[in-house]
Design a protein around this motif. Sequence first.
Motif, PDB file in Angstrom:
ATOM      1  N   ALA A  72       0.837  -1.199   0.000  1.00  0.00           N
ATOM      2  CA  ALA A  72       0.000   0.000   0.000  1.00  0.00           C
ATOM      3  C   ALA A  72       0.870   1.246   0.000  1.00  0.00           C
ATOM      4  CB  ALA A  72      -0.911  -0.011   1.217  1.00  0.00           C
ATOM      5  N   GLU A 115      -2.617   5.528   1.059  1.00  0.00           N
ATOM      6  CA  GLU A 115      -3.544   4.435   1.349  1.00  0.00           C
ATOM      7  C   GLU A 115      -3.401   3.964   2.796  1.00  0.00           C
ATOM      8  OE1 GLU A 115      -3.859   2.327  -3.066  1.00  0.00           O
ATOM      9  OE2 GLU A 115      -2.175   1.836  -1.732  1.00  0.00           O
ATOM     10  N   GLU A 170      -6.324   4.219   5.597  1.00  0.00           N
ATOM     11  CA  GLU A 170      -6.711   2.970   6.249  1.00  0.00           C
ATOM     12  C   GLU A 170      -6.606   3.082   7.768  1.00  0.00           C
ATOM     13  OE1 GLU A 170      -5.186  -1.310   5.048  1.00  0.00           O
ATOM     14  OE2 GLU A 170      -3.628  -0.217   6.144  1.00  0.00           O
ATOM     15  N   LEU A 185      -5.675  -5.870  10.227  1.00  0.00           N
ATOM     16  CA  LEU A 185      -5.288  -6.065   8.827  1.00  0.00           C
ATOM     17  C   LEU A 185      -5.260  -7.549   8.475  1.00  0.00           C
ATOM     18  CD1 LEU A 185      -2.411  -3.457   8.296  1.00  0.00           C
ATOM     19  CD2 LEU A 185      -4.831  -3.247   7.748  1.00  0.00           C
ATOM     20  N   ARG A 242      -8.332  -9.068   7.395  1.00  0.00           N
ATOM     21  CA  ARG A 242      -8.703  -8.730   6.015  1.00  0.00           C
ATOM     22  C   ARG A 242      -7.784  -9.389   4.999  1.00  0.00           C
ATOM     23  NH1 ARG A 242      -7.851  -2.768   6.288  1.00  0.00           N
ATOM     24  NH2 ARG A 242      -7.823  -3.069   4.038  1.00  0.00           N
ATOM     25  N   ARG A 287       3.265  -1.499   7.449  1.00  0.00           N
ATOM     26  CA  ARG A 287       2.318  -0.386   7.387  1.00  0.00           C
ATOM     27  C   ARG A 287       2.281   0.382   8.710  1.00  0.00           C
ATOM     28  NH1 ARG A 287      -2.931  -2.712   3.952  1.00  0.00           N
ATOM     29  NH2 ARG A 287      -1.700  -3.676   2.287  1.00  0.00           N
TER      30      ARG A 287
END
Length: 219
Positions: free
Chosen positions: A24, A28, A32, A59, A62, A72
């Motif tokens: 990402a 993004e 998020e 995360l 998902r 991230r």
Amino acid sequence: MRFWAFLGILALSASLALAQPAQASDDEIWAEFVVFAEQLRPLPPGQSIPTRERYVAALAARGVPEAEGARRFARVNVLRRQSVDREKIYWNASFKSGGGPSSPLRLLQEALYKVKPGKALDAAMGRGRNTIYLATIGWDATGYDMSPDALKAATAEATAAGVKITTIESKHDDFPFGVGQWDLIVCSYCYLEPEDEKWPPVFLKALKTGGLVVFQTSV
């Protein structure tokens, strides 16, 4: 035969490349994280789970691999420092997760030895560890923080401790420190730079005669 083997290797490489999750972008990642912070359920008083752990787990639910989730979150820790508003979002998530120390500042406890309680201000109070401590020893304690979720946590913990505190949602630059208003101002890891010449005059003006400032930072 070698030609077909070569084609097979190319097909396998292409398949593996497609199987790898796309990384990402920073935009993004931050978008998020904003959604994550807004939807995150606050933990009950006294409970604590690292924000990183909750974020990576969210995360993973998902389908994002743990390594990518960790990457991230590392980017979130960089991106949050780009503005005060981003810091506010980050700390909302942190305080919902029980982040920050819970014991009162040792320096504060030592500084108040034999000091008569009065009116105290806790700058960037977080979950209120110092504000609540001051209230338990007889101070009229007020704290402010830019994170509304920090203030909610502080109020809940003060209620559990059986004390009353005053909380105000504010940033440093917006808070009305006043004139001759406080017997004590506490600044504990509150993101004020000790070398910033702006704040000593503000504190001095806001203190009553004989007032005290307790300032501790990791800088």
